[in-house]
Design a protein around this motif. Structure first.
Motif, PDB file in Angstrom:
ATOM      1  N   ALA A 135      10.800  20.571 -47.447  1.00 39.17           N
ATOM      2  CA  ALA A 135      11.741  19.383 -47.359  1.00 39.17           C
ATOM      3  C   ALA A 135      12.526  19.826 -48.922  1.00 39.17           C
ATOM      4  O   ALA A 135      13.439  18.987 -49.147  1.00 39.17           O
ATOM      5  CB  ALA A 135      10.821  18.128 -48.128  1.00 39.17           C
ATOM      6  N   GLY A 136      12.376  21.072 -48.948  1.00 41.55           N
ATOM      7  CA  GLY A 136      13.776  21.570 -50.805  1.00 41.55           C
ATOM      8  C   GLY A 136      12.475  20.772 -51.999  1.00 41.55           C
ATOM      9  O   GLY A 136      13.667  21.813 -53.048  1.00 41.55           O
ATOM     10  N   GLY A 137      11.149  20.969 -51.934  1.00 40.96           N
ATOM     11  CA  GLY A 137      10.700  21.077 -53.693  1.00 40.96           C
ATOM     12  C   GLY A 137      11.478  20.063 -54.449  1.00 40.96           C
ATOM     13  O   GLY A 137      11.177  19.588 -55.410  1.00 40.96           O
ATOM     14  N   ALA A 138      11.356  18.671 -53.422  1.00 45.84           N
ATOM     15  CA  ALA A 138      11.438  17.416 -54.101  1.00 45.84           C
ATOM     16  C   ALA A 138      10.050  17.023 -54.896  1.00 45.84           C
ATOM     17  O   ALA A 138      10.011  15.796 -54.675  1.00 45.84           O
ATOM     18  CB  ALA A 138      12.526  16.416 -53.707  1.00 45.84           C
ATOM     19  N   GLY A 139       8.678  17.450 -54.332  1.00 49.22           N
ATOM     20  CA  GLY A 139       8.186  16.268 -54.629  1.00 49.22           C
ATOM     21  C   GLY A 139       7.217  15.718 -53.356  1.00 49.22           C
ATOM     22  O   GLY A 139       8.034  15.602 -52.401  1.00 49.22           O
ATOM     23  N   ALA A 140       5.944  16.448 -52.668  1.00 50.19           N
ATOM     24  CA  ALA A 140       5.366  14.995 -51.433  1.00 50.19           C
ATOM     25  C   ALA A 140       3.966  14.366 -52.055  1.00 50.19           C
ATOM     26  O   ALA A 140       3.164  14.928 -52.795  1.00 50.19           O
ATOM     27  CB  ALA A 140       4.996  16.201 -50.869  1.00 50.19           C
ATOM     28  N   ALA A 141       3.678  13.551 -51.303  1.00 47.58           N
ATOM     29  CA  ALA A 141       1.995  13.103 -52.049  1.00 47.58           C
ATOM     30  C   ALA A 141       1.271  12.037 -50.585  1.00 47.58           C
ATOM     31  O   ALA A 141       2.640  12.552 -49.743  1.00 47.58           O
ATOM     32  CB  ALA A 141       2.410  12.137 -52.905  1.00 47.58           C
ATOM     33  N   VAL A 142       0.230  12.594 -50.792  1.00 50.61           N
ATOM     34  CA  VAL A 142      -0.788  12.347 -49.275  1.00 50.61           C
ATOM     35  C   VAL A 142      -1.143  10.983 -49.738  1.00 50.61           C
ATOM     36  O   VAL A 142      -1.841  10.398 -51.281  1.00 50.61           O
ATOM     37  CB  VAL A 142      -1.666  13.383 -49.127  1.00 50.61           C
ATOM     38  CG1 VAL A 142      -2.581  12.527 -48.082  1.00 50.61           C
ATOM     39  CG2 VAL A 142      -1.176  14.761 -47.801  1.00 50.61           C
ATOM     40  N   LEU A 143      -0.978  10.007 -49.078  1.00 52.36           N
ATOM     41  CA  LEU A 143      -1.697   8.240 -49.690  1.00 52.36           C
ATOM     42  C   LEU A 143      -2.314   8.217 -47.938  1.00 52.36           C
ATOM     43  O   LEU A 143      -2.418   7.882 -47.104  1.00 52.36           O
ATOM     44  CB  LEU A 143      -1.127   7.059 -49.396  1.00 52.36           C
ATOM     45  CG  LEU A 143       0.483   7.426 -50.404  1.00 52.36           C
ATOM     46  CD1 LEU A 143       1.109   6.280 -50.233  1.00 52.36           C
ATOM     47  CD2 LEU A 143      -0.733   7.349 -51.768  1.00 52.36           C
ATOM     48  N   ALA A 155      13.429  12.014 -56.519  1.00 59.50           N
ATOM     49  CA  ALA A 155      13.771  12.217 -55.507  1.00 59.50           C
ATOM     50  C   ALA A 155      14.400  11.103 -55.540  1.00 59.50           C
ATOM     51  O   ALA A 155      14.233  10.170 -54.908  1.00 59.50           O
ATOM     52  CB  ALA A 155      12.770  12.752 -54.694  1.00 59.50           C
ATOM     53  N   PRO A 156      15.888  11.359 -55.098  1.00 59.31           N
ATOM     54  CA  PRO A 156      16.561  10.046 -54.270  1.00 59.31           C
ATOM     55  C   PRO A 156      15.752   9.431 -53.098  1.00 59.31           C
ATOM     56  O   PRO A 156      16.329   8.443 -52.873  1.00 59.31           O
ATOM     57  CB  PRO A 156      18.057  10.517 -54.261  1.00 59.31           C
ATOM     58  CG  PRO A 156      17.346  11.798 -53.597  1.00 59.31           C
ATOM     59  CD  PRO A 156      16.681  12.034 -54.667  1.00 59.31           C
ATOM     60  N   ARG A 157      15.456  10.175 -52.251  1.00 60.36           N
ATOM     61  CA  ARG A 157      15.144   9.211 -50.861  1.00 60.36           C
ATOM     62  C   ARG A 157      13.609  10.297 -50.398  1.00 60.36           C
ATOM     63  O   ARG A 157      13.378  11.034 -51.406  1.00 60.36           O
ATOM     64  CB  ARG A 157      16.264   9.704 -49.846  1.00 60.36           C
ATOM     65  CG  ARG A 157      16.960   8.998 -49.962  1.00 60.36           C
ATOM     66  CD  ARG A 157      18.053   9.496 -48.490  1.00 60.36           C
ATOM     67  NE  ARG A 157      19.644   8.503 -48.967  1.00 60.36           N
ATOM     68  CZ  ARG A 157      19.185   7.707 -48.283  1.00 60.36           C
ATOM     69  NH1 ARG A 157      18.858   6.806 -47.347  1.00 60.36           N
ATOM     70  NH2 ARG A 157      20.750   6.567 -48.433  1.00 60.36           N
ATOM     71  N   GLN A 158      12.428   8.969 -49.903  1.00 60.89           N
ATOM     72  CA  GLN A 158      11.227  10.084 -49.739  1.00 60.89           C
ATOM     73  C   GLN A 158      11.476   9.463 -47.647  1.00 60.89           C
ATOM     74  O   GLN A 158      11.889   8.958 -46.800  1.00 60.89           O
ATOM     75  CB  GLN A 158      10.624   9.489 -49.747  1.00 60.89           C
ATOM     76  CG  GLN A 158      10.189   9.094 -51.422  1.00 60.89           C
ATOM     77  CD  GLN A 158       9.147   8.264 -51.806  1.00 60.89           C
ATOM     78  OE1 GLN A 158       8.792   7.485 -50.672  1.00 60.89           O
ATOM     79  NE2 GLN A 158       8.458   8.290 -53.066  1.00 60.89           N
ATOM     80  N   ALA A 159      11.233  10.827 -47.102  1.00 64.43           N
ATOM     81  CA  ALA A 159      10.799  11.278 -45.603  1.00 64.43           C
ATOM     82  C   ALA A 159       8.907  10.188 -45.790  1.00 64.43           C
ATOM     83  O   ALA A 159       8.174  10.883 -46.684  1.00 64.43           O
ATOM     84  CB  ALA A 159      10.987  12.264 -45.120  1.00 64.43           C
ATOM     85  N   ILE A 160       9.066   9.451 -44.764  1.00 65.91           N
ATOM     86  CA  ILE A 160       7.440   9.043 -44.501  1.00 65.91           C
ATOM     87  C   ILE A 160       6.708   8.717 -43.715  1.00 65.91           C
ATOM     88  O   ILE A 160       7.851   9.127 -42.174  1.00 65.91           O
ATOM     89  CB  ILE A 160       7.818   7.435 -44.334  1.00 65.91           C
ATOM     90  CG1 ILE A 160       8.404   6.701 -46.332  1.00 65.91           C
ATOM     91  CG2 ILE A 160       6.505   6.642 -44.682  1.00 65.91           C
ATOM     92  CD1 ILE A 160       9.224   5.531 -45.996  1.00 65.91           C
ATOM     93  N   LEU A 161       6.380  10.165 -43.408  1.00 64.55           N
ATOM     94  CA  LEU A 161       5.523  10.356 -41.847  1.00 64.55           C
ATOM     95  C   LEU A 161       3.966  10.368 -42.095  1.00 64.55           C
ATOM     96  O   LEU A 161       2.985  10.408 -42.850  1.00 64.55           O
ATOM     97  CB  LEU A 161       5.346  11.946 -42.328  1.00 64.55           C
ATOM     98  CG  LEU A 161       6.525  12.353 -42.507  1.00 64.55           C
ATOM     99  CD1 LEU A 161       6.741  14.551 -43.072  1.00 64.55           C
ATOM    100  CD2 LEU A 161       7.728  12.652 -40.919  1.00 64.55           C
ATOM    101  N   PRO A 162       3.918   9.181 -40.709  1.00 62.62           N
ATOM    102  CA  PRO A 162       2.578   8.781 -40.432  1.00 62.62           C
ATOM    103  C   PRO A 162       1.083   9.624 -40.484  1.00 62.62           C
ATOM    104  O   PRO A 162       1.646  10.894 -39.636  1.00 62.62           O
ATOM    105  CB  PRO A 162       2.215   6.967 -40.041  1.00 62.62           C
ATOM    106  CG  PRO A 162       4.253   8.046 -39.657  1.00 62.62           C
ATOM    107  CD  PRO A 162       4.679   8.581 -40.575  1.00 62.62           C
ATOM    108  N   LEU A 163       0.012   9.564 -41.135  1.00 60.44           N
ATOM    109  CA  LEU A 163      -1.074  10.235 -40.255  1.00 60.44           C
ATOM    110  C   LEU A 163      -1.602   9.833 -39.313  1.00 60.44           C
ATOM    111  O   LEU A 163      -2.264   9.753 -38.968  1.00 60.44           O
ATOM    112  CB  LEU A 163      -1.946  11.259 -41.910  1.00 60.44           C
ATOM    113  CG  LEU A 163      -0.963  11.456 -43.111  1.00 60.44           C
ATOM    114  CD1 LEU A 163      -2.251  11.514 -43.876  1.00 60.44           C
ATOM    115  CD2 LEU A 163      -1.071  13.162 -42.774  1.00 60.44           C
ATOM    116  N   VAL A 164      -0.844  10.438 -37.772  1.00 53.46           N
ATOM    117  CA  VAL A 164      -0.976  10.153 -36.387  1.00 53.46           C
ATOM    118  C   VAL A 164      -2.263  11.451 -36.273  1.00 53.46           C
ATOM    119  O   VAL A 164      -1.772  12.440 -35.786  1.00 53.46           O
ATOM    120  CB  VAL A 164       0.026   9.296 -35.677  1.00 53.46           C
ATOM    121  CG1 VAL A 164      -0.511   9.197 -34.053  1.00 53.46           C
ATOM    122  CG2 VAL A 164       0.939   9.038 -36.258  1.00 53.46           C
TER     123      VAL A 164
END
Length: 342
Positions: free
Chosen positions: A51-59, A113-122
């Motif tokens: 995604a370009g290195g703007a950060g990611a996190a798992v919930l 990050a100005p925006r977030q991609a939100i990906l459910p863990l399905v």
């Protein structure tokens, strides 16, 4: 010139994209196996890189409490039906949200990050479709490029598998532990069984010998339990035994071990009990218990001390049994042993 081929992925290297490489590394991280934190760290790094290195996190979805929980165990947000929160909606709809505005509640997970991609863990399995949580991936103002969106979803799917695997392993371990405890527990009284008693006694004898510390083995016999069963029925006898066992378990210290050794005998291992105080306290406690139906319980107690009465577990149990036999000869409610006077 022949193209160079990666041995672990049979496709010419020059034809592969960065998304391909990220998926290879992510699949390898999952296949190698590790604790959940390690696997999540590796997989999230691949997401972040794509995604370009703007950060990611798992919930992770705490399914019992209906919460989203961060990797450190902190509660991030409740999952409420009908919530306007895009993260909650993504989990409930099981669909990604591309170029979503970063909600203030989750902004700290992808700082800057100005925006977030939100990906459910399905997860799709024989039980249907389930959601293990959600991944938030920081993106630029335009969101992730179309060319990497499929890769992000694929890595999120691998994260979902990692979380599901961790849940299954945890459930198996808990089930195994429960069955182990169940196999070592007397079903009537809830006390540990004779095998566990013998194992713990062996360890305590080693400790007492090494540290030259006191150790008492106490045998408690419910007086006239057979007569109670004959006169009032086995249900009353079982209730008496349960009452005595529960009282002893509540009376002793955390370092003591209480076990049911046979039909009417309870054993106690009492480290540091040099004077056999626990045995007399047990006798007095039982004498003060309320009656069970038409009968009131009493116990006879035999006590043996390490190393005076025995240097091994077997010797101590034999000495305590001899003391118990002596107490029963004296009469109901008696205490006997090499150091006992009452």
């Amino acid at each position: 010139m022949r193209p160079v081929v990666d041995r672990d992925y049979h496709r010419p290297v020059q034809e592969r994209s960065s998304t391909d490489d990220a998926l290879i590394r992510a699949a390898a991280a999952l296949a190698r196996g590790a604790d959940l934190d390690t696997m999540l760290g590796r997989l999230v790094a691949e997401l972040d890189g794509l995604a370009g290195g703007a950060g990611a996190a798992v919930l992770i979805h705490d399914q019992e409490r209906g919460l989203l929980v961060a990797a450190d165990g902190s509660i991030v947000a409740p999952l409420m039906t009908g919530s306007p929160c895009l993260v909650t909606q993504s989990v409930q709809d099981r669909a990604p949200r591309w170029s979503a505005e970063t909600a203030s509640l989750f902004a700290g997970l992808t700082p800057g990050a100005p925006r977030q991609a939100i990906l459910p863990l399905v997860i799709h399995d024989e039980l249907g479709v389930g959601v293990e949580g959600v991944v938030l991936v920081g993106t630029g103002s335009a969101g992730p490029e179309e060319t990497v969106r499929g890769g992000l979803v694929a890595v999120a799917d691998l994260i979902a598998v990692a979380v599901r695997m961790a849940r299954l392993h945890s459930a198996i371990a808990e089930g195994s532990d429960y069955l182990e405890r169940l196999s070592r527990t007397d079903p009537l009284t809830g006390l540990v069984d004779r095998r566990t008693f013998d194992q713990i006694l062996e360890l305590e004898v080693v400790r007492a010998t090494r540290q030259r510390s006191a150790l008492a083995v106490i045998l408690v016999d419910v007086d006239g339990l057979g007569a109670i069963n004959e006169a009032h029925g086995s249900d009353v006898g079982d209730d008496v035994l349960r009452q005595v066992a529960s009282g002893i378990a509540a009376l002793v210290r955390l370092i003591d071990t209480v076990a049911r050794l046979d039909s009417d005998t309870i054993g106690v291992i009492a480290p540091g009990d040099e004077l056999g105080v626990a045995g007399r306290r047990i006798r007095d406690m039982v004498a003060a218990l309320p009656p069970v139906g038409p009968t009131r319980a009493s116990v006879s107690v035999g006590i043996a001390h390490h190393p005076v009465d025995g240097a091994t577990g077997d010797e101590l149990v034999a000495a305590a049994q001899a003391a118990l036999d002596e107490a029963k000869r004296v009469g109901a409610g008696s205490v006997a042993g090499s150091r006992e006077t009452a």
